[in-house]
Design an enzyme around this catalytic site. Sequence first.
Site, mmCIF file in Angstrom:
data_model
loop_
_atom_site.group_PDB
_atom_site.id
_atom_site.type_symbol
_atom_site.label_atom_id
_atom_site.label_comp_id
_atom_site.label_asym_id
_atom_site.label_seq_id
_atom_site.Cartn_x
_atom_site.Cartn_y
_atom_site.Cartn_z
ATOM 1 N N TYR A 38 0.867 -1.177 0.000
ATOM 2 C CA TYR A 38 0.000 0.000 0.000
ATOM 3 C C TYR A 38 0.908 1.232 0.000
ATOM 4 C CZ TYR A 38 -3.438 -3.419 1.700
ATOM 5 O OH TYR A 38 -4.248 -4.513 1.847
ATOM 6 N N TYR B 202 -7.756 -7.166 9.647
ATOM 7 C CA TYR B 202 -7.326 -7.362 8.266
ATOM 8 C C TYR B 202 -7.585 -8.810 7.834
ATOM 9 C CZ TYR B 202 -4.002 -6.723 4.318
ATOM 10 O OH TYR B 202 -3.400 -6.611 3.092
#
Length: 389
Positions: free
Chosen positions: A196, A386
Amino acid sequence: MATAQAGVVIVGAGPAGLVLGNLLLDRGIDCVLLERRDRAAVDGRARAGFLAARSVRVLTENGLAAGLLTRGRTHTTCQFRGDRGEFTLDYATLGRGEVHTVYPQQELVRDLVAEYLRRGGDLRFGVEATHVTGGRVRLRDGTEVTGRYVAGCDGHRGIGRATLTAHGTRTARWDHGVSWLAVLAAAPPSMPATGYALHPRGFAGHMARTASVTRYYLQCPRGTDPANWSEDRIWTELATRMRTAEFGPLRTGAVLEQAVVDLRSDVLEAPGAGPLWLAGDAAGLISPSAAKGANLAVLQAELLARAFEAALLRGDGSGLARYAADCLPRVWRAHEFSHWMSGLLHGPVGADGDGDEARYGRQLQYARLESLRTSRAHQDFFAENYTGI
Ligand code: APR
């Protein structure tokens, strides 16, 4: 004219409908699965690929995991890049210690179709449902298929959802205000797993898929036309946002697909009533920022299969009565985390580039990233959400 009678008529052969169909056949419940596209289109549609440990467990316990256990790849880490460098979160050692299995969704769908047919299931491709009334599903050709129950697994624009909302079911929704240019590239991954990258020009994402295919995402304004993005422009923008000058070049390749996805989320407040029950995107659309969509579809299909089994085989409707209460709290936890991820990845949305609000939003974004880099408690929270459903 009725053309078939079934325990459950399932509309839609995506992950939700196919998992549900396989589970019902396994429990001895006859079902008819209707899919408006042809088999090649169903088999070929590349989408998500991130399966949580819980989803893998459900698929394994129900004999649906042979492909993903042999060809899927385990991911245990993800990386973040920002203006203060790069860090890796080894989430297998954080939170509950769970991992992801990366298995391209079209391969999972192919496996589920093959298994459904192997179990003797009735699957009709190229058949579009146009109306649902009670347990009757009217088809485009004017015929009907009837069942004791109808499962709307036909996505967020499907008739299952439209039928419930027309009868007053409310939807809670959020528009994240951004879009992603989703790129599938014939290129080996450039990072070990998922990356990311936070950048003033917008978010960029890297998702390792297979040894020769990688998914990339580029945040873009709402209304972006994917045709305006040439391969050159894609790779140049990815290189800038992924800070290749600092972290090394990307491994490039031909762009196989590019599409724009608007980040929107919604949840139906009551995902079913009477004979009609919804699972997957039909029951709620979740923005892709935390890759939860397919996992919620598996969760809901599993809960619905149990509820239909109790109702059809034992005359016990309590599972259906409890369906919303069983799934919505977990759906909302997934939405909460996806929303949090969206705030982390995107920074200020809609604020003008260097205005007061944009600068404020960007500093919040970097403070959140810094907290994730340095706080073990924050990392455990991240890992638990997550990987969890
Ligand atoms: N008649 C028959 N089939 C229909 C109809 C209809 N009227 N309308 C839609 N369909 C089919 C679509 O062609 C599609 O194959 O329903 C299917 C819905 O599948 P998906 O869109 O994949 O939805 P779902 O199974 O809920 O998958 C959920 O998977 O791709 C991930 O993250 C993504 O959240 C998504 C998740």
